[in-house]
Motif scaffolding. Sequence first.
Motif, short mmCIF file in Angstrom:
data_model
loop_
_atom_site.label_atom_id
_atom_site.label_comp_id
_atom_site.label_asym_id
_atom_site.label_seq_id
_atom_site.Cartn_x
_atom_site.Cartn_y
_atom_site.Cartn_z
N PHE A 135 -24.74 13.19 -7.13
CA PHE A 135 -24.90 14.54 -7.67
C PHE A 135 -25.80 14.55 -8.90
N ALA A 136 -25.65 13.56 -9.76
CA ALA A 136 -26.49 13.50 -10.96
C ALA A 136 -27.96 13.33 -10.60
N HIS A 137 -28.25 12.47 -9.62
CA HIS A 137 -29.64 12.30 -9.16
C HIS A 137 -30.19 13.62 -8.61
N ALA A 138 -29.38 14.32 -7.83
CA ALA A 138 -29.82 15.58 -7.24
C ALA A 138 -30.04 16.64 -8.32
N ILE A 139 -29.19 16.66 -9.34
CA ILE A 139 -29.37 17.61 -10.44
C ILE A 139 -30.65 17.28 -11.21
N GLU A 140 -30.90 16.01 -11.42
CA GLU A 140 -32.14 15.62 -12.10
C GLU A 140 -33.36 16.04 -11.29
N GLU A 141 -33.27 15.93 -9.98
CA GLU A 141 -34.40 16.27 -9.12
C GLU A 141 -34.56 17.78 -8.92
N HIS A 142 -33.45 18.49 -8.72
CA HIS A 142 -33.51 19.91 -8.35
C HIS A 142 -33.03 20.86 -9.44
N GLY A 143 -32.48 20.33 -10.52
CA GLY A 143 -32.06 21.15 -11.64
C GLY A 143 -30.79 21.93 -11.40
N ASP A 144 -30.67 23.04 -12.14
CA ASP A 144 -29.48 23.87 -12.09
C ASP A 144 -29.24 24.47 -10.71
N ALA A 145 -30.30 24.61 -9.91
CA ALA A 145 -30.14 25.18 -8.57
C ALA A 145 -29.19 24.31 -7.75
N PHE A 146 -29.35 22.99 -7.80
CA PHE A 146 -28.45 22.12 -7.04
C PHE A 146 -27.05 22.18 -7.62
N ALA A 147 -26.91 22.12 -8.93
CA ALA A 147 -25.58 22.15 -9.55
C ALA A 147 -24.84 23.42 -9.17
N SER A 148 -25.52 24.55 -9.20
CA SER A 148 -24.89 25.83 -8.84
C SER A 148 -24.50 25.86 -7.37
N TRP A 149 -25.40 25.41 -6.52
CA TRP A 149 -25.12 25.39 -5.08
C TRP A 149 -23.95 24.46 -4.77
N ALA A 150 -23.95 23.26 -5.35
CA ALA A 150 -22.87 22.30 -5.11
C ALA A 150 -21.54 22.84 -5.63
N GLY A 151 -21.57 23.53 -6.77
CA GLY A 151 -20.36 24.15 -7.29
C GLY A 151 -19.84 25.24 -6.37
N TYR A 152 -20.76 25.95 -5.72
CA TYR A 152 -20.39 27.02 -4.80
C TYR A 152 -19.80 26.48 -3.50
N VAL A 153 -20.45 25.51 -2.89
CA VAL A 153 -19.95 24.99 -1.60
C VAL A 153 -18.82 23.99 -1.79
N GLY A 154 -18.71 23.38 -2.96
CA GLY A 154 -17.65 22.43 -3.24
C GLY A 154 -18.09 20.99 -3.04
N GLU A 155 -17.45 20.12 -3.77
CA GLU A 155 -17.80 18.69 -3.76
C GLU A 155 -17.77 18.09 -2.36
N ASN A 156 -16.78 18.45 -1.57
CA ASN A 156 -16.63 17.83 -0.25
C ASN A 156 -17.70 18.25 0.74
N TYR A 157 -18.38 19.36 0.48
CA TYR A 157 -19.36 19.87 1.42
C TYR A 157 -20.80 19.77 0.92
N ALA A 158 -20.97 19.41 -0.33
CA ALA A 158 -22.31 19.37 -0.92
C ALA A 158 -23.01 18.05 -0.61
N ASN A 159 -24.24 18.14 -0.13
CA ASN A 159 -25.10 16.97 0.00
C ASN A 159 -26.54 17.43 -0.13
N VAL A 160 -27.40 16.52 -0.48
CA VAL A 160 -28.78 16.85 -0.83
C VAL A 160 -29.53 17.46 0.35
N SER A 161 -29.38 16.90 1.55
CA SER A 161 -30.15 17.42 2.69
C SER A 161 -29.74 18.85 3.03
N ASP A 162 -28.45 19.17 2.96
CA ASP A 162 -28.03 20.55 3.21
C ASP A 162 -28.56 21.49 2.13
N PHE A 163 -28.57 21.02 0.88
CA PHE A 163 -29.12 21.84 -0.19
C PHE A 163 -30.59 22.13 0.06
#
Length: 108
Positions: free
Chosen positions: A75-103
């Motif tokens: 998640f930290a790598h994805a946040i560094e790469e995609h910024g707040d957009a990934f963090a917000s999306w991952a927070g919305y879908v939840g830890e168990n469902y969040a992955n970089v390719s789906d984002f």
Amino acid sequence: MPRIYAACLASYNDGQLHGAWIDADQDPEDIHASITQMLRRSRRPDAEEWAIHDYEGFGTLKLGEHPAIERVAEFAHAIEEHGDAFASWAGYVGENYANVSDFEDAYH
């Protein structure tokens, strides 16, 4: 930069605060090494258990006290790469469902 605060549970249970802020945007092995170093600096000779007591730079994403360090790093790598957009999306879908390719699919 996403960071975690890893705390020594032996110290915590003894009424002392002992921990360290650790950059989460690194390999899981390096995060584990930083946690091990923090535990070695504890005043408690039996210090071996730890928990994450705080997060910085993870937005609304909630990972709890005992997540897999591999997921924290991912998640930290994805946040560094995609910024707040990934963090917000991952927070919305939840830890168990969040992955970089789906984002990336959802983002495009």
